[in-house]
Design a protein around this motif. Structure first.
Motif, PDB file in Angstrom:
ATOM      1  N   ARG A  73       0.848  -1.197   0.000  1.00  0.00           N
ATOM      2  CA  ARG A  73       0.000   0.000   0.000  1.00  0.00           C
ATOM      3  C   ARG A  73       0.878   1.238   0.000  1.00  0.00           C
ATOM      4  N   PRO A  74       0.351   2.370  -0.501  1.00  0.00           N
ATOM      5  CA  PRO A  74       1.162   3.596  -0.565  1.00  0.00           C
ATOM      6  C   PRO A  74       1.516   4.135   0.822  1.00  0.00           C
ATOM      7  N   LEU A  75       2.560   4.943   0.854  1.00  0.00           N
ATOM      8  CA  LEU A  75       3.041   5.511   2.113  1.00  0.00           C
ATOM      9  C   LEU A  75       1.985   6.403   2.761  1.00  0.00           C
ATOM     10  N   GLY A  76       1.168   7.069   1.956  1.00  0.00           N
ATOM     11  CA  GLY A  76       0.107   7.917   2.492  1.00  0.00           C
ATOM     12  C   GLY A  76      -0.881   7.130   3.337  1.00  0.00           C
ATOM     13  N   TRP A  77      -1.097   5.890   2.973  1.00  0.00           N
ATOM     14  CA  TRP A  77      -1.986   5.011   3.748  1.00  0.00           C
ATOM     15  C   TRP A  77      -1.418   4.794   5.153  1.00  0.00           C
ATOM     16  N   LEU A  78      -0.118   4.572   5.230  1.00  0.00           N
ATOM     17  CA  LEU A  78       0.539   4.363   6.520  1.00  0.00           C
ATOM     18  C   LEU A  78       0.521   5.638   7.360  1.00  0.00           C
ATOM     19  N   VAL A  79       0.739   6.782   6.719  1.00  0.00           N
ATOM     20  CA  VAL A  79       0.723   8.061   7.439  1.00  0.00           C
ATOM     21  C   VAL A  79      -0.675   8.358   7.980  1.00  0.00           C
ATOM     22  N   ALA A  80      -1.695   8.140   7.157  1.00  0.00           N
ATOM     23  CA  ALA A  80      -3.073   8.383   7.608  1.00  0.00           C
ATOM     24  C   ALA A  80      -3.445   7.440   8.750  1.00  0.00           C
ATOM     25  N   SER A  81      -3.068   6.179   8.630  1.00  0.00           N
ATOM     26  CA  SER A  81      -3.353   5.218   9.694  1.00  0.00           C
ATOM     27  C   SER A  81      -2.626   5.579  10.979  1.00  0.00           C
ATOM     28  N   SER A  82      -1.393   6.040  10.856  1.00  0.00           N
ATOM     29  CA  SER A  82      -0.621   6.447  12.034  1.00  0.00           C
ATOM     30  C   SER A  82      -1.249   7.661  12.712  1.00  0.00           C
ATOM     31  N   THR A  83      -1.763   8.582  11.920  1.00  0.00           N
ATOM     32  CA  THR A  83      -2.417   9.766  12.481  1.00  0.00           C
ATOM     33  C   THR A  83      -3.680   9.382  13.238  1.00  0.00           C
ATOM     34  N   ILE A  84      -4.484   8.534  12.633  1.00  0.00           N
ATOM     35  CA  ILE A  84      -5.708   8.082  13.302  1.00  0.00           C
ATOM     36  C   ILE A  84      -5.369   7.333  14.585  1.00  0.00           C
ATOM     37  N   ALA A  85      -4.411   6.419  14.517  1.00  0.00           N
ATOM     38  CA  ALA A  85      -4.018   5.661  15.705  1.00  0.00           C
ATOM     39  C   ALA A  85      -3.426   6.581  16.776  1.00  0.00           C
ATOM     40  N   GLY A  86      -2.681   7.596  16.360  1.00  0.00           N
ATOM     41  CA  GLY A  86      -2.104   8.531  17.321  1.00  0.00           C
ATOM     42  C   GLY A  86      -3.153   9.344  18.066  1.00  0.00           C
ATOM     43  N   MET A  87      -4.133   9.848  17.328  1.00  0.00           N
ATOM     44  CA  MET A  87      -5.206  10.611  17.980  1.00  0.00           C
ATOM     45  C   MET A  87      -6.054   9.717  18.881  1.00  0.00           C
ATOM     46  N   TRP A  88      -6.296   8.495  18.431  1.00  0.00           N
ATOM     47  CA  TRP A  88      -7.040   7.538  19.245  1.00  0.00           C
ATOM     48  C   TRP A  88      -6.248   7.209  20.516  1.00  0.00           C
ATOM     49  N   SER A  89      -4.924   7.098  20.399  1.00  0.00           N
ATOM     50  CA  SER A  89      -4.081   6.818  21.556  1.00  0.00           C
ATOM     51  C   SER A  89      -4.133   7.949  22.568  1.00  0.00           C
ATOM     52  N   VAL A  90      -4.187   9.173  22.094  1.00  0.00           N
ATOM     53  CA  VAL A  90      -4.297  10.313  23.018  1.00  0.00           C
ATOM     54  C   VAL A  90      -5.616  10.239  23.775  1.00  0.00           C
ATOM     55  N   CYS A  91      -6.697   9.942  23.066  1.00  0.00           N
ATOM     56  CA  CYS A  91      -8.014   9.851  23.717  1.00  0.00           C
ATOM     57  C   CYS A  91      -8.060   8.730  24.746  1.00  0.00           C
ATOM     58  N   SER A  92      -7.576   7.542  24.370  1.00  0.00           N
ATOM     59  CA  SER A  92      -7.594   6.444  25.331  1.00  0.00           C
ATOM     60  C   SER A  92      -6.537   6.648  26.411  1.00  0.00           C
ATOM     61  N   GLY A  93      -5.461   7.356  26.086  1.00  0.00           N
ATOM     62  CA  GLY A  93      -4.445   7.661  27.090  1.00  0.00           C
ATOM     63  C   GLY A  93      -4.968   8.563  28.191  1.00  0.00           C
ATOM     64  N   VAL A  94      -5.863   9.468  27.847  1.00  0.00           N
ATOM     65  CA  VAL A  94      -6.485  10.317  28.869  1.00  0.00           C
ATOM     66  C   VAL A  94      -7.254   9.455  29.864  1.00  0.00           C
ATOM     67  N   LEU A  95      -8.004   8.481  29.345  1.00  0.00           N
ATOM     68  CA  LEU A  95      -8.752   7.587  30.235  1.00  0.00           C
ATOM     69  C   LEU A  95      -7.812   6.730  31.080  1.00  0.00           C
ATOM     70  N   VAL A  96      -6.734   6.245  30.481  1.00  0.00           N
ATOM     71  CA  VAL A  96      -5.769   5.430  31.214  1.00  0.00           C
ATOM     72  C   VAL A  96      -5.097   6.258  32.307  1.00  0.00           C
ATOM     73  N   MET A  97      -4.734   7.483  31.996  1.00  0.00           N
ATOM     74  CA  MET A  97      -4.088   8.330  33.000  1.00  0.00           C
ATOM     75  C   MET A  97      -5.046   8.696  34.132  1.00  0.00           C
ATOM     76  N   HIS A  98      -6.308   8.950  33.788  1.00  0.00           N
ATOM     77  CA  HIS A  98      -7.301   9.219  34.839  1.00  0.00           C
ATOM     78  C   HIS A  98      -7.464   8.007  35.743  1.00  0.00           C
ATOM     79  N   LEU A  99      -7.491   6.821  35.149  1.00  0.00           N
ATOM     80  CA  LEU A  99      -7.608   5.597  35.941  1.00  0.00           C
ATOM     81  C   LEU A  99      -6.377   5.409  36.822  1.00  0.00           C
ATOM     82  N   ALA A 100      -5.188   5.655  36.291  1.00  0.00           N
ATOM     83  CA  ALA A 100      -3.961   5.516  37.074  1.00  0.00           C
ATOM     84  C   ALA A 100      -3.935   6.507  38.236  1.00  0.00           C
ATOM     85  N   LEU A 101      -4.332   7.749  37.971  1.00  0.00           N
ATOM     86  CA  LEU A 101      -4.359   8.745  39.049  1.00  0.00           C
ATOM     87  C   LEU A 101      -5.422   8.430  40.082  1.00  0.00           C
TER      88      LEU A 101
END
Length: 105
Positions: A73-101
């Motif tokens: 697949r083209p490199l743009g596909w990987l970049v778009a997927s990485s962006t989506i996964a990164g933003m999703w990680s920030v959202c779930s990371g907020v929940l994980v950090m709240h749970l840890a605190l």
């Protein structure tokens, strides 16, 4: 600049949580996690929904890297997927950090 560092830290925490949950799912079931919700029982449906919610970035990146290597697949596909996964990680990371605190305090 400090807000960006905090967001990066929270995103890393979310992606690590996704990786741990995805790897644990693969260890228990013997198959890699994917976006499919089992509705055999209500408890299994809720469990797979929560697993998809928190392991989503791991699933997206696994498919993106596999698609780039095997399906060429083209490199743009990987970049778009990485962006989506990164933003999703920030959202779930907020929940994980709240749970840890919550647990620590």
């Amino acid at each position: 600049m400090s807000e960006l560092a905090i967001a990066a830290y929270i995103g890393c925490a979310g992606f690590v949580a996704a990786g741990i949950l995805g790897s644990f799912h693969q260890l228990v079931t013997g198959e890699p996690p994917r976006f499919s919700i089992s509705v055999e029982t209500w408890l299994k449906g809720v469990a797979t929904c929560v697993m998809c919610l928190f392991a989503g970035p791991f699933i997206i990146m696994r498919h993106a890297i596999r698609g780039r290597r095997i399906e060429q697949r083209p490199l743009g596909w990987l970049v778009a997927s990485s962006t989506i996964a990164g933003m999703w990680s920030v959202c779930s990371g907020v929940l994980v950090m709240h749970l840890a605190l919550f647990i620590l305090l």
